[in-house]
Motif scaffolding. Sequence first.
Motif, PDB file in Angstrom:
ATOM      1  N   TYR A   8       2.772  -4.377   1.721  1.00 14.66           N
ATOM      2  CA  TYR A   8       1.373  -4.266   2.138  1.00 14.66           C
ATOM      3  C   TYR A   8       1.005  -5.229   3.256  1.00 14.66           C
ATOM      4  O   TYR A   8       0.057  -5.000   4.005  1.00 14.66           O
ATOM      5  CB  TYR A   8       0.431  -4.442   0.944  1.00 14.66           C
ATOM      6  CG  TYR A   8       0.270  -5.842   0.422  1.00 14.66           C
ATOM      7  CD1 TYR A   8      -0.653  -6.717   0.974  1.00 14.66           C
ATOM      8  CD2 TYR A   8       1.014  -6.297  -0.664  1.00 14.66           C
ATOM      9  CE1 TYR A   8      -0.828  -7.998   0.474  1.00 14.66           C
ATOM     10  CE2 TYR A   8       0.849  -7.570  -1.162  1.00 14.66           C
ATOM     11  CZ  TYR A   8      -0.066  -8.419  -0.592  1.00 14.66           C
ATOM     12  OH  TYR A   8      -0.233  -9.688  -1.084  1.00 14.66           O
ATOM     13  N   VAL A  63       1.248  -3.640   6.542  1.00 17.04           N
ATOM     14  CA  VAL A  63       0.149  -2.698   6.773  1.00 17.04           C
ATOM     15  C   VAL A  63      -0.994  -3.409   7.491  1.00 17.04           C
ATOM     16  O   VAL A  63      -1.619  -2.850   8.406  1.00 17.04           O
ATOM     17  CB  VAL A  63      -0.338  -2.099   5.440  1.00 17.04           C
ATOM     18  CG1 VAL A  63      -1.557  -1.218   5.658  1.00 17.04           C
ATOM     19  CG2 VAL A  63       0.773  -1.299   4.780  1.00 17.04           C
ATOM     20  N   GLY A 104       5.810   2.248   2.062  1.00 20.48           N
ATOM     21  CA  GLY A 104       4.525   1.787   2.588  1.00 20.48           C
ATOM     22  C   GLY A 104       3.600   2.896   3.025  1.00 20.48           C
ATOM     23  O   GLY A 104       2.429   2.630   3.351  1.00 20.48           O
ATOM     24  N   PHE A 125       0.152   3.154   1.608  1.00 19.15           N
ATOM     25  CA  PHE A 125      -0.918   2.280   2.094  1.00 19.15           C
ATOM     26  C   PHE A 125      -1.617   2.838   3.328  1.00 19.15           C
ATOM     27  O   PHE A 125      -2.613   2.262   3.774  1.00 19.15           O
ATOM     28  CB  PHE A 125      -0.364   0.893   2.419  1.00 19.15           C
ATOM     29  CG  PHE A 125       0.293   0.214   1.258  1.00 19.15           C
ATOM     30  CD1 PHE A 125      -0.461  -0.270   0.204  1.00 19.15           C
ATOM     31  CD2 PHE A 125       1.668   0.057   1.208  1.00 19.15           C
ATOM     32  CE1 PHE A 125       0.146  -0.894  -0.876  1.00 19.15           C
ATOM     33  CE2 PHE A 125       2.282  -0.566   0.143  1.00 19.15           C
ATOM     34  CZ  PHE A 125       1.525  -1.036  -0.903  1.00 19.15           C
ATOM     35  N   ASN A 148      -6.259   1.602   1.527  1.00 17.73           N
ATOM     36  CA  ASN A 148      -6.873   0.272   1.435  1.00 17.73           C
ATOM     37  C   ASN A 148      -7.029  -0.174  -0.007  1.00 17.73           C
ATOM     38  O   ASN A 148      -6.919  -1.369  -0.316  1.00 17.73           O
ATOM     39  CB  ASN A 148      -8.232   0.280   2.136  1.00 17.73           C
ATOM     40  CG  ASN A 148      -8.829  -1.099   2.244  1.00 17.73           C
ATOM     41  OD1 ASN A 148      -8.157  -2.052   2.632  1.00 17.73           O
ATOM     42  ND2 ASN A 148     -10.100  -1.225   1.883  1.00 17.73           N
ATOM     43  N   VAL A 162      -3.719  -1.495  -1.148  1.00 16.73           N
ATOM     44  CA  VAL A 162      -3.503  -2.841  -0.603  1.00 16.73           C
ATOM     45  C   VAL A 162      -4.181  -3.875  -1.490  1.00 16.73           C
ATOM     46  O   VAL A 162      -3.603  -4.927  -1.816  1.00 16.73           O
ATOM     47  CB  VAL A 162      -4.029  -2.930   0.846  1.00 16.73           C
ATOM     48  CG1 VAL A 162      -4.025  -4.379   1.336  1.00 16.73           C
ATOM     49  CG2 VAL A 162      -3.188  -2.065   1.775  1.00 16.73           C
ATOM     50  N   ASP A 165      -2.259  -6.757  -3.608  1.00 17.22           N
ATOM     51  CA  ASP A 165      -2.633  -8.135  -3.294  1.00 17.22           C
ATOM     52  C   ASP A 165      -3.081  -8.888  -4.543  1.00 17.22           C
ATOM     53  O   ASP A 165      -2.812 -10.082  -4.694  1.00 17.22           O
ATOM     54  CB  ASP A 165      -3.748  -8.134  -2.245  1.00 17.22           C
ATOM     55  CG  ASP A 165      -4.020  -9.519  -1.688  1.00 17.22           C
ATOM     56  OD1 ASP A 165      -3.054 -10.275  -1.472  1.00 17.22           O
ATOM     57  OD2 ASP A 165      -5.195  -9.854  -1.468  1.00 17.22           O
TER      58      ASP A 165
END
Length: 729
Positions: free
Chosen positions: A157, A160, A509, A512, A518, A521, A525
């Motif tokens: 991520y 990204v 990926g 993402f 989003n 992500v 995170d």
Amino acid sequence: MPKNSKVVKRELDDEVIESVKDLLSNEDSSDDAFKKSELMVDDQEEKDVDVEEGSDVEDERPAWNSKLQYILAQVGFSVGLGNVWRFPYLCQKNGGGAYLVPYLILLLIIGIPLFFLELAVGQRIRRGSIGVWNYISPKLGGIGFASCVVCFFVALYYNVIIGWSLFYFSQSFQHPLPWDQCPLVKNASHTFVEPECEKSSATTYYWYREALNISSSLSESGGLNWKMTICLLAAWVMVCLAMIKGIQSSGKIMYFSSLFPYVVLLCFLIRGLLLNGSVDGIRHMFTPKLEIMLEPKVWREAATQVFFALGLGFGGVIAFSSYNKRDNNCHFDAVLVSFINFFTSVLATLVVFAVLGFKANIINEKCVTQNSEKILKLLKMGNLSQDIIPHHINFSSITAEDYTLVYDIIQKVKEEQFDSLGLKSCQIEDELDKAVQGTGLAFIAFTEAMTHFPASPFWSVMFFLMLVNLGLGSMFGTIEGIITPIVDTFKVRKEILTVICCLVAFFIGLIFVQRSGNYFVTMFDDYSATLPLLIVVILENIAVIRIYGIDKFMEDLKDMLGFSPSQYYYYMWKYVSPFVLLCLLVASVVQMGLSPPGYNAWIEDTAMEEFHSYPTWGMIVCISLMVLAILPVPIVFMVRRYNLIDDSSGSLASVSYKRGRIIKEPVNLEGDNTSLIHGKSPSEVPSPNFGKNIYRKQTGSPTLDTAPNGRYGIGYLMADMPDMPESDL
């Protein structure tokens, strides 16, 4: 001596010579390599060489071209996007300038000591994270695999975000900037402003609708966003090309990627200080709120920021330091990089709040103008008396101070009816108190401020190019944390592994760069790194201090550095850092339990964010991310504890590190020889018996045995050689 005795002596000498010839004729190729390596020792030049497992060839390990290149690599890895969009937010939220006090204290307690520990073990053992923890204790070898898994999750991520920055960078070469004004929509009868943009702002609309084209929920995929897919591909191509030759290629790029952000930050700071309202932003930033500093939440968030700012547990620090010479002063490096990281965060905070102060001043001026017009209308309508307005007030060019004076007067006079008047206080502090972080700061608040700059496209290009470079510097360390330990352990070609890793990461990926990307992500995170990395670093601390031995580790540092490190580190590593890390782990678990798992979804109709809880499958993904990241630790422990996989084929050999030489020798499989790990001194380790162990094959035993400090992984045995200086590793 009688004559016949001389004949007997000659015959005995002949027998000895013949026996030696027989002995030498029985040596295998590995023994020949051993003799050659012994004879080719150059004591004048201390060469750092490594021996591949199962190979008799000594290979030179790649090394940094210069100390500056290495420092820039560590700085580039540790200084990332979080320094620009996370630290200023935490500073604003947690007491302004007072937040710097707990941050500095925790930097000294856990930051520098643990960063020093990772640098030291990487430099001394000269392996990636997998090899390092196999060396310390094979049963804890899963620590290195866990670091690799976390690095992979984060890389998925993080790149990204670099792709987003590349998109904004590509759109910055136009005037006016595309996010400067709300777009107009035309129909058959008239032209009007896009409703979604009118309800929010131009920069907010551009981020959510033009850039992300975001869906309204996690479950609503919406298909791929092709603009962001191309940007993600470009980001992975850049990373792949930079990393394909290891530090030989990425090290040269560091001169630009690590230094350019500082040039941009200094330019922004100088430009920001010349803007109207910048001083208000900086003053607001560093006005200490001491009462907030005493809250436990502030210390928890400061500890978390210290932890992640230095890249602890990722394996990138260990990988980079493994390419150093063994006598490099890693203590100096640890202190230097840690404080560079801290001062970079402070510099970024100054820049952010100088620019946000300018933005708040513009918004405040608009607020004053709009509310002054409301007051004039109220005066004309007779709702307010002209007598209460001071005579020096001129509404056509009213200042913020004069408006505040009029506002206070009206509030006192119209105490009961004041709310119905619809007037706002227009305080610049109210605007500055609106805390923003992450993408909200970089792609919305900061981009909006830059639209008011003279020559705004130039500043936009510089800003997003800075974000790209900050992201790439961190990505290099993250990918190095994956590539180096795998290459060291499995002996695959670095170029092929790098290309495969980047290709796999790109295709995974793609989740993402969906319209709902989003939200993924945010999920990664929040859940893929925080708890796993805390557990990894706690286990790292335990492995070095408890299993390997704190006293022995301090001796190793003395041998490596040429001086004894301060006893401060002894007490930090042994008592304080483990305690603080455990408290941080418990606090993070509690915080995660108290915070409802969810994400902020963008609702097109209302043009606002709305909190949504994760669906059931989303919760399963969140839990799976944490479990998968830490799962290698118990798996490797169980495999090696109960010998579930037989690795006694003799393919592994112990390696003895000495200044100027490396010795490969078979070891006895009886027992689990952990003399080095459990702190035996060199004199306590049995000297190699060359007549039995090296030159003569033993019946009933394999030619080469497994590692002395465990049946699996990389084992290192110290040779007690009288003609060489003692070394603990």
